[in-house]
Design an enzyme around this catalytic site. Structure first.
Site, PDB file in Angstrom:
ATOM      1  N   GLN A  16      -4.775  -2.124   9.821  1.00  0.00           N
ATOM      2  CA  GLN A  16      -4.595  -3.402   9.129  1.00  0.00           C
ATOM      3  C   GLN A  16      -5.153  -4.556   9.957  1.00  0.00           C
ATOM      4  O   GLN A  16      -4.807  -4.704  11.134  1.00  0.00           O
ATOM      5  CB  GLN A  16      -3.100  -3.604   8.826  1.00  0.00           C
ATOM      6  N   ASP A  24     -11.094   2.201   4.244  1.00  0.00           N
ATOM      7  CA  ASP A  24     -11.365   0.774   4.043  1.00  0.00           C
ATOM      8  C   ASP A  24     -12.864   0.521   3.868  1.00  0.00           C
ATOM      9  O   ASP A  24     -13.265  -0.559   3.439  1.00  0.00           O
ATOM     10  CB  ASP A  24     -10.863  -0.040   5.258  1.00  0.00           C
ATOM     11  N   LYS A  65       0.842  -1.202   0.000  1.00  0.00           N
ATOM     12  CA  LYS A  65       0.000   0.000   0.000  1.00  0.00           C
ATOM     13  C   LYS A  65       0.874   1.248   0.000  1.00  0.00           C
ATOM     14  O   LYS A  65       0.582   2.224  -0.694  1.00  0.00           O
ATOM     15  CB  LYS A  65      -0.929  -0.009   1.217  1.00  0.00           C
TER      16      LYS A  65
END
Ligand code: NAD
Length: 293
Positions: free
Chosen positions: A96, A119, A52
């Site tokens: 994460q 997200d 990312k």
């Protein structure tokens, strides 16, 4: 059979984002900024976060990573989330997953400001998605939709079967494909671990989206000739012929299923790169909102 080349499409999207970012920052005090929090040192999570970061750099998005120790307490993690929620230099951030087991993932997700939840996991963003209100759609489902639309795959009136009902893939993609619009207007069946005679459903699928988390689970006997296959799974399996000692496979047995499919996304190089591209799209979206306000 046509390959759905997620690597190629994700590169196109990144080019488009890079062009837009370059134009936007010309007249702006700062450019877009994505932050990531990682708790512990799970190797797969470290790999994703590094990918990312690289992707951000390639398009001109600033990225920062907060590496927290495995034993970080909920209070410490919440303090960092509060800090990033309030940091006007950060447009969006991700925590994460998976988190170490002593941390409650849903509680952590709920603490992220919805407008910074790139997200798209926050209940408000999921709720808006269900209602068809413009919002942050979670990256993997959004990446799948982008693949279908860039390959101009017809979805209206098609029978779409999704295997797997996770909150991050199966459930949202099933809702998105049944909504009005394109890609959408499909008749969707969502299969899961309690579905009996799974093949009865998969054999009826015009579009089959597989997010079951079992290596090469779907084989040719489960697929209708001419079906469109989207393979979300990603697994490392031992392979002594490879210098790394492993190879990556999906939830679909590519070799046999590709002979029957009209379109198929490979692993690697299918949905995976699109997830990262979609995260960048959400970050840009969050940034543009801050520029309007
Ligand atoms: P998960 O692993 O959390 O859950 C698996 C789902 O499969 C569950 O909903 C379960 O009900 C269903 N299932 C299990 N056994 C079944 C059976 N026999 N018949 C029918 N359904 C069954 O799901 P996930 O988090 O969506 O992950 C699925 C896969 O996708 C994993 O391999 C994961 O690594 C991968 N993944 C990839 C990306 C990407 O960017 N490429 C993103 C997210 C997940």
């Amino acid at each position: 059979m046509k390959l759905i080349d997620g690597k190629l499409i994700s590169e196109q999207i990144k080019k488009e984002i890079a062009t837009e970012v370059a134009q936007l920052i010309d007249n702006a005090p700062r450019g877009p900024h994505l932050a990531a929090i990682i708790v512990g040192s799970d190797p797969a999570s470290m790999t994703y976060v590094a990918a990312k970061e690289r992707a951000c750099k390639s398009v001109g998005i600033t990225s920062s990573v907060y590496n927290l120790a495995e034993q970080t307490t909920e209070k410490e993690l919440m303090q960092l989330i509060d800090f990033l929620n309030e940091d006007s230099e950060v447009d969006g951030f991700i925590v994460q997953l998976p988190l170490p087991t002593h941390l409650d993932e849903q509680k952590v997700i709920n603490a992220i400001k919805p407008e910074k939840d790139v997200d798209g996991f926050h209940p408000i963003n999921l709720g808006k998605m269900v209602l068809g209100i413009d919002t942050m759609v979670s990256a993997t489902p959004n990446g799948i939709l982008e693949l279908l639309s860039r390959y101009k795959i017809e979805t209206a009136g098609k029978h779409c079967v999704v295997i797997g009902r996770s909150n991050i893939v199966g459930t949202p993609v099933s809702i998105l494909l049944s909504r009005k619009g394109y890609p959408g207007n499909a008749t969707v069946t969502l299969c899961h671990s309690q579905t009996p005679k799974l093949a009865d459903y998969t054999l009826a699928a015009d579009i089959l989206i597989v997010a079951i988390g079992k290596p090469e689970f779907v084989d040719e006997s489960m697929v209708k000739p001419g079906a469109v296959i989207i393979d979300v799974g990603i697994h490392r399996i031992d392979d002594s012929a490879k210098s790394s000692g492993y190879r990556l496979v999906g939830d679909v047995d590519f070799n046999s299923v590709s002979k029957k499919a009209s379109y198929i996304s490979p692993v690697p190089g299918g949905v995976g790169p699109m997830t990262i591209a979609a995260l960048l799209m959400n970050t840009l979206k969050a940034y543009k909102k801050t520029q309007i306000n």
